[in-house]
Enzyme design. Structure first.
Site, PDB file in Angstrom:
ATOM      1  N   GLY A   1       0.829  -1.206   0.000  1.00 40.07           N
ATOM      2  CA  GLY A   1       0.000   0.000   0.000  1.00 40.07           C
ATOM      3  C   GLY A   1       0.861   1.253   0.000  1.00 40.07           C
ATOM      4  O   GLY A   1       0.624   2.203  -0.758  1.00 40.07           O
ATOM      5  N   HIS A   2       1.890   1.240   0.849  1.00 43.06           N
ATOM      6  CA  HIS A   2       2.810   2.386   0.861  1.00 43.06           C
ATOM      7  C   HIS A   2       3.529   2.514  -0.479  1.00 43.06           C
ATOM      8  O   HIS A   2       3.751   3.619  -0.981  1.00 43.06           O
ATOM      9  CB  HIS A   2       3.853   2.216   1.964  1.00 43.06           C
ATOM     10  CG  HIS A   2       3.302   2.203   3.352  1.00 43.06           C
ATOM     11  ND1 HIS A   2       3.296   1.066   4.134  1.00 43.06           N
ATOM     12  CD2 HIS A   2       2.741   3.165   4.110  1.00 43.06           C
ATOM     13  CE1 HIS A   2       2.763   1.348   5.317  1.00 43.06           C
ATOM     14  NE2 HIS A   2       2.415   2.619   5.336  1.00 43.06           N
TER      15      HIS A   2
ATOM     16  N   GLN B   1      -1.022   9.552  18.749  1.00 43.45           N
ATOM     17  CA  GLN B   1      -2.253   8.949  18.227  1.00 43.45           C
ATOM     18  C   GLN B   1      -2.485   7.547  18.774  1.00 43.45           C
ATOM     19  O   GLN B   1      -3.354   6.833  18.280  1.00 43.45           O
ATOM     20  CB  GLN B   1      -2.253   8.961  16.696  1.00 43.45           C
ATOM     21  CG  GLN B   1      -1.222   8.070  16.052  1.00 43.45           C
ATOM     22  CD  GLN B   1      -1.069   8.344  14.569  1.00 43.45           C
ATOM     23  OE1 GLN B   1      -0.604   9.407  14.160  1.00 43.45           O
ATOM     24  NE2 GLN B   1      -1.458   7.403  13.729  1.00 43.45           N
TER      25      GLN B   1
ATOM     26  N   SER C   1      -1.770  -3.823   5.354  1.00 43.54           N
ATOM     27  CA  SER C   1      -1.649  -2.980   6.539  1.00 43.54           C
ATOM     28  C   SER C   1      -0.447  -3.446   7.348  1.00 43.54           C
ATOM     29  O   SER C   1      -0.153  -4.648   7.400  1.00 43.54           O
ATOM     30  CB  SER C   1      -2.916  -3.093   7.402  1.00 43.54           C
ATOM     31  OG  SER C   1      -2.671  -2.587   8.705  1.00 43.54           O
TER      32      SER C   1
ATOM     33  N   ARG D   1      -0.354  -3.652  10.337  1.00 40.23           N
ATOM     34  CA  ARG D   1      -0.848  -4.453  11.464  1.00 40.23           C
ATOM     35  C   ARG D   1      -1.234  -5.879  11.048  1.00 40.23           C
ATOM     36  O   ARG D   1      -1.501  -6.705  11.918  1.00 40.23           O
ATOM     37  CB  ARG D   1      -2.041  -3.762  12.125  1.00 40.23           C
ATOM     38  CG  ARG D   1      -1.650  -2.501  12.884  1.00 40.23           C
ATOM     39  CD  ARG D   1      -2.811  -1.913  13.680  1.00 40.23           C
ATOM     40  NE  ARG D   1      -2.359  -0.918  14.636  1.00 40.23           N
ATOM     41  CZ  ARG D   1      -2.450   0.408  14.454  1.00 40.23           C
ATOM     42  NH1 ARG D   1      -2.959   0.891  13.336  1.00 40.23           N
ATOM     43  NH2 ARG D   1      -2.021   1.246  15.385  1.00 40.23           N
TER      44      ARG D   1
HETATM   45  P1  AMP Z   1       0.448   4.291   7.899  1.00 41.00           P
HETATM   46  O1  AMP Z   1       1.905   3.993   7.768  1.00 41.00           O
HETATM   47  O2  AMP Z   1      -0.373   3.100   8.229  1.00 41.00           O
HETATM   48  O3  AMP Z   1       0.192   5.481   8.796  1.00 41.00           O
HETATM   49  O4  AMP Z   1      -0.047   4.731   6.471  1.00 41.00           O
HETATM   50  C1  AMP Z   1       0.624   5.737   5.742  1.00 41.00           C
HETATM   51  C2  AMP Z   1      -0.180   6.050   4.513  1.00 41.00           C
HETATM   52  O5  AMP Z   1      -0.319   4.868   3.718  1.00 41.00           O
HETATM   53  C3  AMP Z   1      -1.607   6.531   4.817  1.00 41.00           C
HETATM   54  O6  AMP Z   1      -1.932   7.589   3.937  1.00 41.00           O
HETATM   55  C4  AMP Z   1      -2.437   5.308   4.549  1.00 41.00           C
HETATM   56  O7  AMP Z   1      -3.762   5.600   4.169  1.00 41.00           O
HETATM   57  C5  AMP Z   1      -1.676   4.682   3.408  1.00 41.00           C
HETATM   58  N1  AMP Z   1      -1.984   3.251   3.313  1.00 41.00           N
HETATM   59  C6  AMP Z   1      -1.856   2.320   4.284  1.00 41.00           C
HETATM   60  N2  AMP Z   1      -2.288   1.113   3.851  1.00 41.00           N
HETATM   61  C7  AMP Z   1      -2.711   1.302   2.574  1.00 41.00           C
HETATM   62  C8  AMP Z   1      -3.292   0.452   1.575  1.00 41.00           C
HETATM   63  N3  AMP Z   1      -3.502  -0.849   1.806  1.00 41.00           N
HETATM   64  N4  AMP Z   1      -3.605   0.991   0.381  1.00 41.00           N
HETATM   65  C9  AMP Z   1      -3.393   2.312   0.121  1.00 41.00           C
HETATM   66  N5  AMP Z   1      -2.848   3.155   1.023  1.00 41.00           N
HETATM   67  C10 AMP Z   1      -2.518   2.664   2.229  1.00 41.00           C
END
Ligand code: AMP
Length: 337
Positions: A36-37, A83, A208, A210
């Protein structure tokens, strides 16, 4: 492919910032980077190259976005203590800096800012924070009080520190995306927000950081979540404006039917904890009107809390007023959590 410089201190970032070619495209993350990232990094690279961003499309951007210019992609990696509430997973949140830097190198990232908490909050928790307003107190904000205050506070700090032309966020965190857009418009920040569709593993689970907490059995259970969203999408596509059995008060007839279809799938798995499932307006998170809407849901599978969402287009239905607006206020079906 060269590993981007790793900046740890605000002073290092401040020193590097003037030399970053415009446009500067920011991707804020908490690290433990996954597919996703990676999609965000690619979108950022395209925006930096003038490929796709609103700024490049002739918006009021302040940057040089001529096609062919390469711009800069700046990634932040910061597990923001503000957060997380006591008892949440701040301490065990995955930290994989070396692998993260390798992905950043693969995707042509210009620099990575990964400060320690003491650098971001030298005096401990800040006294002045961002109040996310009403959208910040429902859904995720209700189940994680203070969460969006923490998110928007760190996002605002990161915007100030990096001064991006564009910032890229994932639609996976749809409520966060709506609130960041709101932060930008309500406080007149001079940057463009771009969003990237949710990336899923082949089995349908949204990627994710997680997900690595999930045992194989938990993961099988967690797959109920994307399955429920697909059921809601199928109901919307079928254009059935009537509330299905168990739908409860779900706003417009079509929204209620979509919610009922998703809820039915979730309820078929008693081991799954359901915090909420709702069909909402993607910008206000209020009651969904006919047209583009989002099914949003949060569940717990084996102790791991997961959120996901899916777009739907709601057909007009018989309970909308003459102006086409939904006239019902109680869209969440509180009794149906
Ligand atoms: P995080 O590291 O979880 O805070 O996420 C950082 C960014 O990556 C945020 O803008 C999230 O929405 C995005 N993000 C996380 N998981 C996904 C995913 N599966 N698809 C698209 N964007 C994602």
């Amino acid at each position: 492919m060269s590993v981007p410089p790793l900046l740890r201190a605000k002073a290092e970032l401040a020193a590097a910032r003037p030399d970053l070619p415009a446009p500067v495209v920011l991707v804020p993350t908490m690290g433990a980077l996954h597919a996703g990232h990676r999609a965000l990094l690619r979108a950022a690279r395209a925006a930096a190259a003038g490929g796709k961003s609103d700024a490049a499309a002739g918006g009021p951007g302040k940057s040089d976005t001529a096609a062919g210019s390469s711009g800069s992609v700046l990634v932040t990696i910061f597990v923001n203590p503000l957060q997380f509430r006591p008892g949440e997973d701040l301490d065990r949140y995955p930290r994989t800096l070396e692998a993260d830097l390798a992905m950043c190198a693969e995707e042509g990232v210009t620099a990575v800012f990964a400060p320690p908490a003491a650098e971001m909050y030298p005096g401990g928790a800040p006294e002045v924070t961002v109040d996310p307003g009403p959208i910040g107190r429902i859904f995720e904000g209700e189940f994680r009080p203070g969460f969006f205050d923490g998110v928007l506070t760190v996002v605002l700090k990161l915007f100030h520190l990096t001064r991006p032309d564009v910032a890229v966020f994932g639609q996976k965190d749809a409520q966060q995306l709506a609130l960041v857009r709101r932060l930008v418009s309500d406080t007149d920040l001079d940057l463009v927000i771009e969003s990237v569709p949710t990336v899923r593993d082949p089995d349908g689970l949204a990627t994710s950081s997680r997900n690595r907490y999930l045992s194989p059995a938990d993961r099988a259970l967690a797959l109920t979540l994307p399955r429920a969203l697909r059921a809601g999408q199928a109901r919307a596509a079928a254009g059935d404006g009537q509330s299905g059995p168990g739908g409860g008060p779900g706003g417009s007839g079509a929204a209620a039917a979509v919610r009922a279809a998703a809820l039915e799938v979730l309820r078929a798995e008693p081991a799954l904890g359901v915090d909420y499932v709702a069909v909402v307006d993607p910008h206000t998170f209020g009651p969904a009107e006919p047209g583009p809407a989002l099914i949003v849901a949060a569940v717990t599978a084996g102790g791991t809390r997961l959120i996901d969402n899916a777009p739907v287009v709601l057909p007009p239905d018989e309970r909308t007023g003459p102006d086409g607006r939904n006239t019902e206020k109680d869209f969440r079906g509180a009794a149906d959590h």
